[in-house]
Each structure stands twice: as C-alpha cells, then as structure tokens.
Design an enzyme around this catalytic site. Structure first.
Site, PDB file in Angstrom:
ATOM      1  N   ASP A 156     -24.803   9.961  28.896  1.00 36.01           N
ATOM      2  CA  ASP A 156     -24.309  11.276  28.590  1.00 36.01           C
ATOM      3  C   ASP A 156     -22.982  11.758  29.547  1.00 36.01           C
ATOM      4  O   ASP A 156     -22.689  10.652  30.192  1.00 36.01           O
ATOM      5  CB  ASP A 156     -25.509  12.404  29.086  1.00 36.01           C
ATOM      6  CG  ASP A 156     -24.916  13.460  28.575  1.00 36.01           C
ATOM      7  OD1 ASP A 156     -24.138  13.691  27.634  1.00 36.01           O
ATOM      8  OD2 ASP A 156     -26.077  14.433  28.877  1.00 36.01           O
TER       9      ASP A 156
ATOM     10  N   ASP B  84     -24.543  20.250  22.237  1.00 39.27           N
ATOM     11  CA  ASP B  84     -26.347  20.416  22.104  1.00 39.27           C
ATOM     12  C   ASP B  84     -25.860  21.347  20.801  1.00 39.27           C
ATOM     13  O   ASP B  84     -25.721  22.510  20.853  1.00 39.27           O
ATOM     14  CB  ASP B  84     -27.049  20.879  23.343  1.00 39.27           C
ATOM     15  CG  ASP B  84     -26.773  19.584  24.463  1.00 39.27           C
ATOM     16  OD1 ASP B  84     -26.260  19.144  24.333  1.00 39.27           O
ATOM     17  OD2 ASP B  84     -27.143  19.615  25.967  1.00 39.27           O
TER      18      ASP B  84
END
Length: 454
Positions: free
Chosen positions: A188, A253
């Site tokens: 990430d 997200d």
C-alpha cells in the site's frame, strides 16, 4: 426485474461504430497467473471498526475465513489480512517485518488455510522501520540506517533506492514471507498516484514495486503482488506497474469508514468512473495489459443494513467487478451472509463469465456512438475472443428512475448473429442487431454472447 428486449432480426448489415473496437487482453501477469485473485480482505470490516482491534486475531479471523471454504464453496480462496497483523514500529533482529504473535502466528495460520485449500494474504507499506536503524540487514554488514533517508510518516523511512543493499533488505523480507507460506502481498501507499494521505511519502516509489517483484521472484514461491492505491496511469508508470505487479488499484478506498454501512452507491460510482479512466488508458497504451485492475473490496454478500447497497446495486457491483477483470475480494462480514448475496456469489454462470473476463476486461461503448465516455446509462463490452464470444454489460447508474438502455452491435463494435444469455436473468435470445434492457436506477444486466448456430 429486468425487462429484456433483444430483437431477433436475422442477418442484417450493422453500421460501423464511430470508434472502432480495439480488443485488449489481460494476458499473463508478472507472477505467472491468468486470472485475478478472489477471496476476502479484512479492511472492509476493519475500516470503520466493525471488526474491532480485540476481534482482529487469529482465533476470530480463522472462523471468518472458514466461511470461504463452506458458504462460498471454495470459489473465493484468499484470506487477506490487512493492517494490524504485524508489529507496527519495529522488525525482528534483522529489521524484517514480523508478525504480532499476540494476534497472529502467521506460519501456523497459513498452514491452516492451506489445509482448507485457501490462500494467505498480508498487508505491508513501504520502507524499513525508523526504530531499526542500528540493526544489520541479513547477510550483510550494512546497517538499516544506511539504506534510509527521512521518515515517510508511517513509522518507516524513505528507502534509498540507489543503495545496493536496499534490494537485499527487501529480499530478506520476501524470503521470510515465503518461508511462512504467504501467497499474496498487498503493498500500500505507493506513489505516484493518490497522495492525499497526510503522510510524507516520496513522490516516486515505483522502484520499491520493482524491488519487491524481483525479491518475490528470487524466493521461488508464487506470491501475488497487489499495489495500492490510486496508481498513476500515464504510460511510463503504467509500464512499470504492468511489468511488476499482478494488480493495481484504480481508486481510493471504497469504504465509508463508518461502523455501518460499509459503503454506499456514490462510492461505487466513483470507483467505476476511475475504472473507466483506467481501461481507457490501458486500451490506448497496450494490446495486452498484463496486470489486473483492483477496484478495492466489493460488497455483495451482506444485506443493505451492513453493505449500504440494495440488492440491485449489489448485483451491479458484482457484474462490474467481474466485467472489469478485477480482483474479486469481498469486504463483507462473512459471518452474516445474506441468502441473496450467497446466491449471487456462487452463481455458476457468473463465475463462468468471470473466467472469460479474466482475460478480456470490459471497456465502455457509449450507446449511440460507440464512444468511451462515462454516461448515466452506458454499455460495456469484454472481448470478443477469436471465436467471437463476448460479454456485454448494460447499466443505469441513476439513483432513481427506470431507463431503457440500448446498444446496437455497431455501438458495441461487433457484427453477426449472436445468441446472448442473460447471466442472472437466465434467458437467452438470438439477435444480429442490438441489446436492450429496461433498468431501474442502480440496475445492470450482463449478457454472454456466442455466435448463433445457423
């Protein structure tokens, strides 16, 4: 209910679309696979503390992931641990990322999952720990401080990618992951891309992706590398992602970051518009993309009180995630399955469609023009394959109101006589002209079309 209207008009000439169809493939990814991974990722329920810190442990997550083998019949294999499985501020004696044994003993957990024919996934972020500067990289005399610059804001340093032992530190981590039985690594906070994150990331972490790919290859173990989050889609960087990562995120997200519901329709639409931009870039750049898009976790299993989506919207999510050749990782609470959600996820025709789109990601084909813009009522096509098979999606993205969405074969960029099967409606019709459906707001329909027998 879908009101399907597919005209059966025999063999007729079809006008050419304004924009000719360029068929693109995914092909084989850097880890040697030809299909996107499917499973579950814990962040979907962690993000809003629905799955609290006290419940994020091996004992509880084992029970959650057992549902992949039982309720989901092994069709979804990845049990993905997101943030919190590892010690957060230091590594082991060599500065390698290590599991928090108070929460998970990763080799034991991986062995259990493999016994269930499931896969083990972990989450990492860039850089070595600031608290490990005086430790020595395994197999070297180099201190971790020597491969580090300043803090990246994640309790870790900005790695010096031009230092020869930076690769050795990453190699040491990859070897350890392989020895534990890890199957999937989510890396990430990669740049360039979506940088609005409140930390201090370097502007270009593409070398870190390349180093992780090299390190994984050296282990001899197949480990999927997924990179996040909204990655730069310009060709120089897309070239790097496709050569080194098996999937790449297209957007930020999808989670609402509230306890419940987990997401909402506006976030789904934002994700889909970003996928459209991703596939348009992929079509412009390549004939074979070699990396799957990652649309983040999908919410299909749980009813609306948890997912934040109606059944029509959940079906649309599933259709679009399948159509885009994306990772099919659930974010739902696996312990609270909705019967209708289970029926969607275990639908044999849907999974067969996913096997096709694993190699042919869908691209937009605007009704009336064959263009590639985002429209409130839109059409998409995956393929056709050399045998002429294709998958088409018609969608109404409006929040309310019923619309007829109709795409001619000219719009879609195909011609000929086809038998088209409504994957979820379970009906077939033969046509050589167009596909059309009356769709309520948030509804979509997916057709699998094969050349009609004469």
């Amino acid at each position: 209910m879908f009101l399907l209207s597919i005209a059966s008009l025999g063999l007729v000439a079809v006008a050419a679309a304004t924009t000719p169809l360029k068929v693109v493939k995914i092909g084989t990814t850097p880890d040697g696979t030809t299909a996107p991974i499917r499973g579950w990722n814990s962040w979907g329920t962690q993000a809003g503390k629905y799955l609290g810190d006290d419940d994020y442990n091996e004992g509880h997550v084992t029970g959650i992931c057992d549902r992949l083998a039982s309720d989901l019949r092994g069709n979804y294999k990845l049990c993905g641990l997101d943030s919190g499985w590892s010690v957060g501020d230091h590594g082991d004696d060599y500065g390698r990322i290590n599991y928090d044994s108070n929460k998970f003993v990763i080799p034991r957990f991986a062995s259990y999952l493999h016994g269930k024919k499931l896969l083990m996934g972990i989450y990492i972020v860039p850089g070595a720990f600031l608290n490990d500067f005086n430790k020595t990289i395994e197999g070297t005399s180099t201190k971790i401080s020597e491969i580090c610059g300043g803090s990246n804001g994640l309790a870790r340093c900005q790695l010096k990618y031009d230092h020869p032992d930076t690769q050795k530190w990453i190699d040491s981590n990859a070897r350890q992951f392989a020895s534990w039985g890890v199957d999937y690594i989510k890396l990430d906070f990669i740049t360039p891309g979506s940088n609005d994150n409140g930390v201090n990331l370097p502007s270009d972490e593409s070398p870190e992706v390349q180093m992780w790919h090299k390190a994984i290859k050296k282990t001899g173990r197949k480990m999927t590398l997924a990179i996040s989050w909204k990655l730069d889609r310009s060709k120089p960087y897309f070239d790097i992602w496709r050569a080194n990562a098996d999937s790449m995120r297209v957007d930020q997200d999808i989670q609402s970051y509230s306890h419940t519901p987990f997401t909402d329709w506006s976030r789904v639409l934002r994700t889909l518009t970003n996928y459209l931009e991703w596939i348009n870039a992929a079509v412009a750049h390549y004939d074979t993309v070699r990396t799957h898009p990652n649309l983040d976790t999908m919410y299909v299993l749980n009813a609306g009180d948890l997912s934040g989506l109606s059944l029509d919207q959940r079906r649309s999510v599933f259709i679009h995630w399948i159509g885009s050749s994306a990772e099919l990782n659930l974010g739902d609470d696996l312990e609270r399955p909705d019967p209708q959600g289970l029926a969607l996820l275990n639908d044999r025709d849907a999974l067969a469609a996913a096997a096709f789109t694993a190699n042919y990601p869908m691209q937009p084909r605007n009704p009336g023009s064959g263009g590639n813009a985002w429209l409130a009522q839109n059409a998409w096509i995956a393929g056709p394959s050399p045998a002429g098979e294709f998958i088409a999606v018609l969608a109404n993205y409006d929040d309310a109101g019923t619309k007829t969405v109709s795409a001619s074969f000219g719009d879609l960029g195909v011609s000929g006589r086809y038998t088209c099967f409504d994957v979820f409606g379970k009906k077939s019709s033969t046509t050589s002209s167009r596909l059309s459906a009356s769709l309520n707001g948030g509804q979509s329909v997916m057709y699998r079309c094969t050349r009609a027998k004469h």
